[in-house]
Design an enzyme around this catalytic site. Sequence first.
Site, PDB file in Angstrom:
ATOM      1  N   HIS A  54       0.719  -1.379  -0.340  1.00  0.00           N
ATOM      2  CA  HIS A  54       0.229   0.340  -0.315  1.00  0.00           C
ATOM      3  C   HIS A  54       0.737   1.636  -0.187  1.00  0.00           C
ATOM      4  O   HIS A  54       0.456   2.356  -0.446  1.00  0.00           O
ATOM      5  CB  HIS A  54      -1.004  -0.213   0.681  1.00  0.00           C
ATOM      6  CG  HIS A  54      -1.815   1.325   1.734  1.00  0.00           C
ATOM      7  ND1 HIS A  54      -2.462   1.638   1.382  1.00  0.00           N
ATOM      8  CD2 HIS A  54      -1.635   2.275   2.305  1.00  0.00           C
ATOM      9  CE1 HIS A  54      -2.963   3.046   1.505  1.00  0.00           C
ATOM     10  NE2 HIS A  54      -2.482   3.301   2.608  1.00  0.00           N
ATOM     11  N   GLU A  55       2.107   1.168   0.940  1.00  0.00           N
ATOM     12  CA  GLU A  55       2.975   2.708   0.776  1.00  0.00           C
ATOM     13  C   GLU A  55       3.870   2.773  -0.316  1.00  0.00           C
ATOM     14  O   GLU A  55       3.811   3.946  -1.061  1.00  0.00           O
ATOM     15  CB  GLU A  55       3.593   2.422   2.092  1.00  0.00           C
ATOM     16  CG  GLU A  55       3.102   2.855   3.066  1.00  0.00           C
ATOM     17  CD  GLU A  55       1.964   3.484   3.666  1.00  0.00           C
ATOM     18  OE1 GLU A  55       2.087   4.278   3.917  1.00  0.00           O
ATOM     19  OE2 GLU A  55       1.396   3.616   4.700  1.00  0.00           O
ATOM     20  N   HIS A  64       1.167   4.614  -2.790  1.00  0.00           N
ATOM     21  CA  HIS A  64       1.755   5.793  -2.475  1.00  0.00           C
ATOM     22  C   HIS A  64       2.503   6.375  -3.730  1.00  0.00           C
ATOM     23  O   HIS A  64       2.232   7.472  -3.975  1.00  0.00           O
ATOM     24  CB  HIS A  64       1.281   6.090  -1.374  1.00  0.00           C
ATOM     25  CG  HIS A  64      -0.066   6.037  -0.218  1.00  0.00           C
ATOM     26  ND1 HIS A  64      -0.405   6.614  -0.959  1.00  0.00           N
ATOM     27  CD2 HIS A  64       0.217   5.955   1.057  1.00  0.00           C
ATOM     28  CE1 HIS A  64      -1.738   6.764  -0.434  1.00  0.00           C
ATOM     29  NE2 HIS A  64      -1.467   5.974   0.584  1.00  0.00           N
ATOM     30  N   GLU A  86      -6.250   6.926  -1.513  1.00  0.00           N
ATOM     31  CA  GLU A  86      -5.841   5.910   0.154  1.00  0.00           C
ATOM     32  C   GLU A  86      -6.431   5.000  -0.693  1.00  0.00           C
ATOM     33  O   GLU A  86      -6.033   3.231  -0.664  1.00  0.00           O
ATOM     34  CB  GLU A  86      -5.956   6.666   0.604  1.00  0.00           C
ATOM     35  CG  GLU A  86      -5.848   7.219   1.698  1.00  0.00           C
ATOM     36  CD  GLU A  86      -4.840   6.533   1.997  1.00  0.00           C
ATOM     37  OE1 GLU A  86      -4.243   6.033   1.540  1.00  0.00           O
ATOM     38  OE2 GLU A  86      -3.887   7.859   2.011  1.00  0.00           O
ATOM     39  N   ASP A  97      -4.402   0.756  -1.797  1.00  0.00           N
ATOM     40  CA  ASP A  97      -5.173  -0.613  -1.109  1.00  0.00           C
ATOM     41  C   ASP A  97      -5.219  -0.885  -2.321  1.00  0.00           C
ATOM     42  O   ASP A  97      -4.825  -3.060  -2.132  1.00  0.00           O
ATOM     43  CB  ASP A  97      -5.984  -0.026  -0.530  1.00  0.00           C
ATOM     44  CG  ASP A  97      -6.784   0.428   0.975  1.00  0.00           C
ATOM     45  OD1 ASP A  97      -5.478   0.470   1.554  1.00  0.00           O
ATOM     46  OD2 ASP A  97      -7.130   1.124   1.243  1.00  0.00           O
TER      47      ASP A  97
END
Length: 639
Positions: free
Chosen positions: A487-488, A491, A547, A551
């Site tokens: 997930h990070e 980003h 976000e 995800d």
Amino acid sequence: MAETINEPELKNDLYDAVNGEWLKTATIPGDHATTGGFTDLADGIEETLMADFDQLLAGQLDVNSDEMNQFKAFYQLVRDFDKREQDGSKPLKPFLDRIEALNNYQDLSDQLADWILTGLPTPFSLDIDSDMKNSTTYALFAGGPRLFLPDKTYYEAGNQAAQQLMPVFTKMMTQLLTQAGYDDAHASTIVKQAIAFDRSVAPHVKSAEEGADYSKMYNPRTLDQIAASTSQLDLKTAITTLVNGTPEVIITPEPDYFEALNEILSDDHFAAMKSWLLVKTVMGLSSYLTEEQRQTSTIYGRALSGRKEARNQKKAAYDLATGVFDQVVGDYYGRKYFGEAAKQDVHDMVVKMVNVYKKRLANNTWLGKATRDKAVLKLDKLGIQVGYPDQIDALYKQFKVTPASKGGSVLSNVMAFTRIRNLDEFARWNQPVDRTRWEMSAHTVNAYFHPFHNIIVFPAAILQAPFYSLKQSSSQNFGGIGAVIAHEISHAFDNNGSLFDEYGNLNNWWTEADNKHFHELAQNMIDEFDGLAYAGQTVNGKLTVSENIADAGGLSCALEAAKGEPDVDLRAFFLNWAAIWRQKATQEREQLLLAIDVHAPAKLRANVQVQNLDDFFDTFDVKPGDGMYKAPADRVKIW
């Protein structure tokens, strides 16, 4: 993982099937707005550290650093509740007197730099971060102030939440002002004027949705342009004094605010602005005073979040002390409860996820080669920080506690540390960026990607079950921490992160065709979430898009990694993904977050994202007519 799985429900509602039995019996503690998931981990860490620090105060725990000794001295001061009662509002008085002494804008202007260093409120904000166009150097940013209400949209006519919240805020602030020594009538007038000033600010600052779009953050202005935004305050002298230099460029995420500043700071508004300064100060500092003042200062926040009661005195003291010395406490926690071996193990896992991501990029069918190559280069340059920093920030070496025996109070020490922090912050201007600097303590249950630095950070606190454990299978770990790690990483390629290159510079590295296609895919993600019913309201797809993209990318990437392991178990993967989002929250908190949070509600994060993955339907034999079914053409796939 949840103890009981409702097998028939898996096809209709994954989240409820995994968490339903827990949800039936889980109760939210009176001083919480949520329970489960992240909250439970944070509570466990709090319990552990409070026990340790009780031993520390009793002299039964040795510390091996000056910083921890200063933390101990500050914690002793904070826990001296009798002394805080004796001090009453005295520690607050010098700051209120300073505001009361203002007769006009010139009085504020004459001391503006020192006022900001002291930590007193101002009708604008200044802070330091990486220059968005030159990420190797720290730049000055200027924006608007924070409002009393959670978002500017609350000030719009007919907002139901504001109609409930503003009377609570008004009552609390009137009480706090009377506790600080004002008579009832004067306190009432101050609050009324302060709200009027806040209302005049609101139309000109960004909403949460507007602020979530990083493409509109970079608005460079010259020092003279910023200075010319108000004739009432000498911003030029204040800024050059603070940074000890003359910035050629100041980055202004909220240019509309500075265009309106002259109108906001009119002579007619001076009395209201002064009242606004008083309210902001009393609101911000009352929690450091007596127990009555601390309890009163929580009333509005509790109404916002739906918490039934304030934290008890001992827990509030722990919050206060660990908040001030957060990196020092994080270092203690990380070294004692996480350690170098786990740090290396998780670092290796992050590297593995980066490599999976590279492989997925190499096989991507909608990106052109030039854009793909730049994306891989961005991953090659990605900074990885795991567990805790190698050393405590040097800032904390300057924190020297003045004990009660030498006239020190909790508030006087906090304000002394605030000045040190502010001096340190402004001294960074025009200096080289330190990419190794942590912005989150190791005992914080969270993780983050910083687009200006191109780094991902995983504090020790999140690296425990159900996210990660050596006792869990590889598929469970990939459904937990693996998805969080990816997930990070994702980003870096969401609608905001994709604007920044491998060095963290705002720099379009996409071809026009690829950029157009990406925004079409991002719009699909907006549409997938926008308008979903939740907590009596609906999700804002635009607010949550970054976000949700992260995800989706994180889950699909973690799924691929899990499938590459010899003990792959996709059922365990998806069940643990649903388990990590287990949460029960007050309706007030859920509705607040729908208005201002860039994350979708936990249940929707769990359920909607799996519906975009073909493997989910195969794993649980989900067919048309089942609640979790989504037609292949409607499944959103980006990374």
